[in-house]
Write a protein that holds these residues in place. Structure first.
Motif, PDB file in Angstrom:
ATOM      1  N   LEU A  54     139.125 -15.550  19.239  1.00  0.00           N
ATOM      2  CA  LEU A  54     138.533 -16.838  18.844  1.00  0.00           C
ATOM      3  C   LEU A  54     137.672 -17.402  19.988  1.00  0.00           C
ATOM      4  N   HIS A  55     138.197 -17.273  21.210  1.00  0.00           N
ATOM      5  CA  HIS A  55     137.430 -17.752  22.369  1.00  0.00           C
ATOM      6  C   HIS A  55     136.156 -16.935  22.548  1.00  0.00           C
ATOM      7  N   LEU A  56     136.280 -15.618  22.332  1.00  0.00           N
ATOM      8  CA  LEU A  56     135.123 -14.729  22.501  1.00  0.00           C
ATOM      9  C   LEU A  56     134.001 -15.081  21.516  1.00  0.00           C
ATOM     10  N   ILE A  57     134.382 -15.504  20.311  1.00  0.00           N
ATOM     11  CA  ILE A  57     133.378 -15.918  19.315  1.00  0.00           C
ATOM     12  C   ILE A  57     132.609 -17.142  19.857  1.00  0.00           C
ATOM     13  N   HIS A  58     133.338 -18.054  20.500  1.00  0.00           N
ATOM     14  CA  HIS A  58     132.697 -19.241  21.091  1.00  0.00           C
ATOM     15  C   HIS A  58     131.775 -18.843  22.247  1.00  0.00           C
ATOM     16  N   VAL A  59     132.220 -17.838  23.032  1.00  0.00           N
ATOM     17  CA  VAL A  59     131.380 -17.355  24.140  1.00  0.00           C
ATOM     18  C   VAL A  59     130.093 -16.757  23.573  1.00  0.00           C
ATOM     19  N   ALA A  60     130.239 -15.924  22.527  1.00  0.00           N
ATOM     20  CA  ALA A  60     129.063 -15.267  21.930  1.00  0.00           C
ATOM     21  C   ALA A  60     128.072 -16.314  21.398  1.00  0.00           C
ATOM     22  N   ALA A  61     128.606 -17.355  20.737  1.00  0.00           N
ATOM     23  CA  ALA A  61     127.729 -18.426  20.231  1.00  0.00           C
ATOM     24  C   ALA A  61     127.019 -19.106  21.403  1.00  0.00           C
ATOM     25  N   GLY A  62     127.757 -19.324  22.498  1.00  0.00           N
ATOM     26  CA  GLY A  62     127.175 -19.953  23.690  1.00  0.00           C
ATOM     27  C   GLY A  62     126.081 -19.101  24.312  1.00  0.00           C
TER      28      GLY A  62
END
Lengths: 200, 89
Positions: free
Chosen positions: A146-154
């Motif tokens: 879930l955190h990685l998805i936020h990183v990718a969006a960032g």
């Protein structure tokens, strides 16, 4: 040219061109950021509740994780946050070229984070550790993916800022919002890192 | 005379040092397992306060935003430390 919406006090304590306190970025981004932080907070508490029933299993599972790569990823994200904060400041000072380079450097470090994390997943999967191995790894994969998805969006947002800052920043608040999103990604990792890798 | 370090760079230096400190605490268990665990969580929340204040620039924001962000920090830290502490009893 960037339109200044927010100018905090300078490092020497002197006020900027606008002394009134103002929400950094678009006010709407804070609804999203505080919402995301609350969702993750529930997951952190849920993790600790699950842990209290199976302390020994969580302890043994935690020892299977690669702390070295987690420390490296922490430093990578902290450094990217530094670049993004400096990029927002450069955008405020209308140094568009410097800001673009700093956002691209931040995005490159975000990509490095994804690469290190992917390698960590690969090593675990090769050892047969998956989401269904036990409760600890269910939380480990759930939280980090879930955190990685936020990183990718960032990373995508930072790439857009680096690529076309002059088009995207008709208002400085958009640049500040992007910066705040990236700092939130960093902030969440700052809790995930000790929770999964250090607290035994 | 030396130049005053940039606020962002200084913040980053403190954050990296705190990361090393929390890693060391967890490896060497200087204050026992529980002490180390709570110490590691406390360091993490101090780091978050720094990120919020200096990178997100909440310290210049309106009171409501500061209350929401720092309030989140205090509530989450309190719950997490108490859950962690009681799980080792």
């Amino acid at each position: 040219m960037l339109e200044h919406g927010y100018s905090p006090k300078t490092d020497d304590g002197k006020p900027g061109n606008m002394q009134k306190s103002k929400v950094p970025g678009e006010p709407g981004i804070w609804v999203l950021i505080l919402g995301e932080m609350s969702v993750f907070a529930v997951m952190f508490v849920s993790f600790l509740l699950a842990r209290s029933g199976e302390v020994a299993q969580f302890h043994l599972s935690c020892q299977q994780l690669d702390r070295g790569s987690a420390v490296l990823n922490t430093i990578v994200l902290l450094t990217s946050s530094l670049f993004v904060a400096m990029g927002v400041r450069a955008a405020r000072e209308r140094s568009t070229l410097v800001a673009r380079r700093l956002f691209l450097a931040g995005a490159a470090l975000g990509f490095a984070f994804v690469t290190v994390k992917s390698h960590e997943y690969y090593v675990l999967l090769e050892r047969g550790v998956t989401l269904s191995t036990n409760m600890f790894f269910s939380y480990y994969f759930g939280l980090t993916i879930l955190h990685l998805i936020h990183v990718a969006a960032g990373v995508v947002i930072l790439l857009l800022l680096g690529w076309r800052l002059e088009l995207l920043s008709s208002k400085l608040a958009i640049v500040e919002s992007a910066g705040c999103w990236w700092h939130m990604v960093d902030l969440l990792w700052v809790i995930i890192f000790p929770l999964l890798y250090l607290v035994e | 005379m030396g130049k005053i370090p940039d606020r962002y760079v200084l913040t980053w230096l403190i954050l990296v040092t705190a990361t090393a400190l929390s890693s060391g605490l967890s490896v060497f268990h200087t204050f026992g397992a529980r002490g180390a665990g709570i110490g590691v969580l406390a360091i993490a929340f101090a780091k978050i306060a720094l990120i919020m204040s200096n990178f997100m620039e909440i310290r210049h924001g309106p009171l409501a935003l500061r209350l929401l962000c720092y309030g989140w920090l205090v509530v989450v830290l309190g719950i997490m430390c108490s859950l962690y502490g009681t799980s080792l009893v």
